[in-house]
Scaffold this active site. Structure first.
Site, PDB file in Angstrom:
ATOM      1  N   ASP A  85       1.056  -0.756  -0.174  1.00  0.00           N
ATOM      2  CA  ASP A  85      -0.207  -0.065   0.406  1.00  0.00           C
ATOM      3  C   ASP A  85       0.577   1.819  -0.541  1.00  0.00           C
ATOM      4  O   ASP A  85       1.783   1.022   1.162  1.00  0.00           O
ATOM      5  CB  ASP A  85      -0.453  -0.513   1.210  1.00  0.00           C
ATOM      6  N   ASP A  96      -3.248   7.435  -3.167  1.00  0.00           N
ATOM      7  CA  ASP A  96      -3.179   6.319  -2.586  1.00  0.00           C
ATOM      8  C   ASP A  96      -3.455   5.092  -3.246  1.00  0.00           C
ATOM      9  O   ASP A  96      -4.280   5.174  -3.789  1.00  0.00           O
ATOM     10  CB  ASP A  96      -4.203   6.481  -1.018  1.00  0.00           C
ATOM     11  N   HIS A 156     -12.087   5.907   2.202  1.00  0.00           N
ATOM     12  CA  HIS A 156     -11.924   6.640   2.727  1.00  0.00           C
ATOM     13  C   HIS A 156     -12.315   7.981   1.884  1.00  0.00           C
ATOM     14  O   HIS A 156     -11.318   7.967   0.939  1.00  0.00           O
ATOM     15  CB  HIS A 156     -10.686   7.350   4.180  1.00  0.00           C
ATOM     16  N   HIS A 164      -6.894  10.250   6.030  1.00  0.00           N
ATOM     17  CA  HIS A 164      -8.465   9.098   6.437  1.00  0.00           C
ATOM     18  C   HIS A 164      -9.126  10.782   6.933  1.00  0.00           C
ATOM     19  O   HIS A 164      -9.281  11.428   7.833  1.00  0.00           O
ATOM     20  CB  HIS A 164      -8.152   8.869   7.328  1.00  0.00           C
ATOM     21  N   GLU A 189     -10.618   1.005  -1.150  1.00  0.00           N
ATOM     22  CA  GLU A 189      -9.795  -0.343  -1.103  1.00  0.00           C
ATOM     23  C   GLU A 189     -10.389  -2.095  -0.611  1.00  0.00           C
ATOM     24  O   GLU A 189     -10.846  -1.837   0.681  1.00  0.00           O
ATOM     25  CB  GLU A 189      -8.843   0.401   0.128  1.00  0.00           C
ATOM     26  N   GLU A 280      -6.329  -1.202  -4.092  1.00  0.00           N
ATOM     27  CA  GLU A 280      -7.321   0.314  -4.051  1.00  0.00           C
ATOM     28  C   GLU A 280      -6.624   1.399  -5.163  1.00  0.00           C
ATOM     29  O   GLU A 280      -5.686   1.079  -5.617  1.00  0.00           O
ATOM     30  CB  GLU A 280      -6.066   0.697  -2.717  1.00  0.00           C
TER      31      GLU A 280
END
Ligand code: CO
Length: 294
Positions: A85, A96, A156, A164, A189, A280
């Site tokens: 990640d 992200d 998020h 977040h 994700e 993600e």
């Protein structure tokens, strides 16, 4: 979202994607996890961005929130499943993105379950879509493989220097009628598992966040000063700290956690010790959504 902000999200997304691809390329059996993390983070900096958080490397029943320290000599083995990640930011605007590496090829269905779930979610994203419907699309895709979504992990909203924030995007059908709006940046994700479908805390993961910048001692104040200036509230790891020599760092960091100055994230571990896969992307919501990390 204005054009300048959008351009920064798109650039952060590109850099995060390329860092993710680089990490996948070097994550062959026998490679130390710390090398994978450091090479990807170095790439992000070379491209003119900064890591938005330490590269999370989660083996097998680990889902998230672990990054190796410098002294960690763990290597990825042929039979491991590894979630990578990666986050990059340009002036605080974040990309992200995550992917699962399966060197043996034994867990391809589990890997595909989260990939399909992400595609299903991205396919319905438009202004006005409900969070419950996104969760339902993810859950349905993962269920169809006979696996479970990890229900207490979620996508998020992304904000300026906030990784977040705002909305929580579920990986199950929560029935939520809240909707996504035009111009919002969100990370979707899905996590799929052959375990219980839930994570529990699994001990310190070497990832921290600034909670209170008023430390008592000089060493602590030095670290917190660096953390505040360089990371601006974003998660970081002890590997990145330069203001205090490595020999004193470990004790200094645990003191700062004990005094409530730093929050230490716990590793998130599958509750039934199941394997976990993850996929993600970051998306700017629109009639024609921009997936910045694809
Ligand atoms: Co994320």
């Amino acid at each position: 979202m204005d054009d300048d902000t959008r351009d920064k999200y798109v650039e952060a997304g590109r850099i995060a994607r390329e860092a993710r691809e680089l990490a996948v390329e070097i994550a062959s059996p026998g490679t130390e996890l710390v090398n994978i993390a450091e090479k990807a983070e170095e790439f992000i900096r070379e491209e003119g961005a900064e890591p938005a958080f330490p590269v999370n490397l989660s083996l097998n029943d680990h889902a998230a929130h672990y990054t190796p320290s410098r002294s960690d000599d763990t290597v990825i083995e042929e039979e491991d499943l590894l979630n990578i990640d990666v986050g990059a930011h340009v002036d605080g605007y974040i990309g992200d993105t995550a992917v699962t590496v399966d060197p043996s090829g034994e867990n391809q269905e589990l890997v595909e379950a989260s990939e399909d779930a992400l595609d299903a979610a991205l396919d319905i994203i438009e202004p006005g879509v409900s969070l419950g419907d996104i969760g339902a699309a993810i859950q349905e895709a993962i269920d169809s493989y006979g696996f479970s979504p990890v229900r207490n992990l979620s996508g998020h909203g992304l904000g300026h220097y906030e990784q977040h924030t705002g909305k929580t995007i579920p990986n199950i059908d929560t029935g939520s009628g809240k909707t996504l709006e035009e111009g919002e940046a969100v990370a979707i994700e899905p996590f799929a598992t052959d375990g219980k479908g839930k994570v529990k805390d699994g001990g310190p993961g070497n990832i921290y966040r600034l909670d209170n910048e008023n430390a008592r001692g000089r060493t602590g104040r030095k670290i917190l000063g660096e953390v505040k200036n360089r990371f601006r509230g974003l998660p970081f790891t002890s590997r990145w700290i330069e203001s205090v020599p490595a020999a004193r760092l470990k004790t200094a960091m645990s003191n700062l956690v004990r005094s409530g100055n730093l929050h230490s994230y716990d590793i998130l571990r599958e509750a039934g010790e199941g394997l976990v896969s993850q996929k993600e992307h970051t998306v700017i919501v629109g009639e024609d959504p921009t997936v910045t990390t694809r």
